[in-house]
Design a protein around this motif. Structure first.
Motif, PDB file in Angstrom:
ATOM      1  N   HIS A  55       0.834  -1.205   0.000  1.00 19.33           N
ATOM      2  CA  HIS A  55       0.000   0.000   0.000  1.00 19.33           C
ATOM      3  C   HIS A  55       0.869   1.255   0.000  1.00 19.33           C
ATOM      4  O   HIS A  55       0.610   2.199  -0.757  1.00 19.33           O
ATOM      5  CB  HIS A  55      -0.932  -0.003   1.207  1.00 19.33           C
ATOM      6  N   SER A  62       1.596   6.965  -6.332  1.00 16.96           N
ATOM      7  CA  SER A  62       0.422   7.714  -6.788  1.00 16.96           C
ATOM      8  C   SER A  62       0.549   9.200  -6.477  1.00 16.96           C
ATOM      9  O   SER A  62       0.133  10.039  -7.281  1.00 16.96           O
ATOM     10  CB  SER A  62      -0.864   7.133  -6.211  1.00 16.96           C
ATOM     11  N   TRP A  77       0.033  -1.472 -11.251  1.00 18.36           N
ATOM     12  CA  TRP A  77      -1.199  -0.764 -10.887  1.00 18.36           C
ATOM     13  C   TRP A  77      -2.080  -0.475 -12.100  1.00 18.36           C
ATOM     14  O   TRP A  77      -3.259  -0.180 -11.940  1.00 18.36           O
ATOM     15  CB  TRP A  77      -0.895   0.578 -10.222  1.00 18.36           C
ATOM     16  N   VAL A  80      -5.469  -2.626 -12.609  1.00 19.67           N
ATOM     17  CA  VAL A  80      -6.257  -2.975 -11.426  1.00 19.67           C
ATOM     18  C   VAL A  80      -7.657  -2.383 -11.561  1.00 19.67           C
ATOM     19  O   VAL A  80      -7.817  -1.217 -11.919  1.00 19.67           O
ATOM     20  CB  VAL A  80      -5.586  -2.442 -10.142  1.00 19.67           C
ATOM     21  N   TRP A  82     -10.024  -0.987  -9.535  1.00 21.77           N
ATOM     22  CA  TRP A  82     -10.163  -0.456  -8.182  1.00 21.77           C
ATOM     23  C   TRP A  82     -11.618  -0.421  -7.731  1.00 21.77           C
ATOM     24  O   TRP A  82     -11.897  -0.485  -6.536  1.00 21.77           O
ATOM     25  CB  TRP A  82      -9.536   0.938  -8.084  1.00 21.77           C
ATOM     26  N   ASP A  83     -12.552  -0.353  -8.674  1.00 20.76           N
ATOM     27  CA  ASP A  83     -13.968  -0.392  -8.304  1.00 20.76           C
ATOM     28  C   ASP A  83     -14.362  -1.781  -7.788  1.00 20.76           C
ATOM     29  O   ASP A  83     -15.213  -1.898  -6.911  1.00 20.76           O
ATOM     30  CB  ASP A  83     -14.856  -0.015  -9.493  1.00 20.76           C
ATOM     31  N   ARG A  86     -11.303  -2.122  -3.830  1.00 27.90           N
ATOM     32  CA  ARG A  86     -10.654  -0.867  -3.410  1.00 27.90           C
ATOM     33  C   ARG A  86      -9.381  -1.117  -2.604  1.00 27.90           C
ATOM     34  O   ARG A  86      -8.538  -0.238  -2.493  1.00 27.90           O
ATOM     35  CB  ARG A  86     -11.620  -0.023  -2.597  1.00 27.90           C
ATOM     36  N   ASP A  87      -9.248  -2.299  -2.048  1.00 27.03           N
ATOM     37  CA  ASP A  87      -8.072  -2.646  -1.243  1.00 27.03           C
ATOM     38  C   ASP A  87      -7.210  -3.695  -1.937  1.00 27.03           C
ATOM     39  O   ASP A  87      -6.563  -4.514  -1.286  1.00 27.03           O
ATOM     40  CB  ASP A  87      -8.509  -3.149   0.139  1.00 27.03           C
ATOM     41  N   TRP A  88      -7.173  -3.652  -3.250  1.00 28.79           N
ATOM     42  CA  TRP A  88      -6.456  -4.646  -4.047  1.00 28.79           C
ATOM     43  C   TRP A  88      -5.025  -4.841  -3.565  1.00 28.79           C
ATOM     44  O   TRP A  88      -4.556  -5.961  -3.430  1.00 28.79           O
ATOM     45  CB  TRP A  88      -6.483  -4.224  -5.520  1.00 28.79           C
ATOM     46  N   GLU A  89      -4.309  -3.748  -3.321  1.00 31.81           N
ATOM     47  CA  GLU A  89      -2.900  -3.866  -2.939  1.00 31.81           C
ATOM     48  C   GLU A  89      -2.740  -4.583  -1.599  1.00 31.81           C
ATOM     49  O   GLU A  89      -1.794  -5.338  -1.383  1.00 31.81           O
ATOM     50  CB  GLU A  89      -2.197  -2.502  -2.937  1.00 31.81           C
TER      51      GLU A  89
END
Length: 169
Positions: A55, A62, A77, A80, A82-83, A86-89
């Motif tokens: 993260h 970012s 990244w 990904v 993200w929708d 949201r906590d993919w990482e």
């Protein structure tokens, strides 16, 4: 590994030194742990040390690379959704090799240091512009990175203690 910030440093150096101190704290909390240990959670949280490392690599990139400098996202990244997560990482990190996680974070920090060093002043504005034209300065992003890294260093301290009882520095 960690170096106390110089109490006589000017503003720019002091910001960089405090950020580096927090970065080193994160790495210290993850030092010597196995993949399973880095993926360990405590009962009240989904956070892991692996997730925090990955993260914070994302946070460095970012804010400094994408928003401040206007560079494209790093390859891991780019695709990904993200929708969808949201906590993919945080979730992905638990499957990664510990040395790769540490190296990834260190590389992101190195690129952030280089980006900050290339800026002419702390008042340099970001390449990013919000919908209303809002931009941020290098000073603002360094303070933001200090805040976010320090907050996660506190999380990392609790996680490390839960893993093997290590506390303090």
């Amino acid at each position: 590994m960690r170096q106390d910030p110089d109490p006589t440093a000017g503003e720019r150096d002091a910001l960089a030194q405090y950020l580096d101190y927090q970065r080193a704290t994160i790495l210290l909390k993850a030092e010597g742990l196995s993949k399973d240990q880095l993926a360990r959670q405590i009962p009240t949280s989904d956070l892991t040390l692996a997730g925090i490392l990955y993260h914070l690599a994302l946070v460095e990139e970012s804010w400094m690379e994408i928003r401040f400098l206007g560079l494209p996202a790093q390859d891991d990244w780019k695709h990904v959704d993200w929708d969808a997560d949201r906590d993919w990482e945080f979730h992905t990190a638990t499957t990664m090799d510990p040395d790769d996680l540490r190296t990834r974070y260190e590389a992101a920090c190195d690129r952030s240091r280089q980006a900050a060093a290339r800026a002419e002043t702390l008042d340099q504005l970001s390449a990013f512009k919000g919908e209303d034209g809002w931009q941020f300065t290098l000073r603002w992003v360094l303070l933001h990175l200090i805040e976010e890294t320090a907050r996660h260093a506190g999380h990392a301290d609790l996680l490390r203690e839960a893993i093997d009882g290590a506390v303090g520095e």
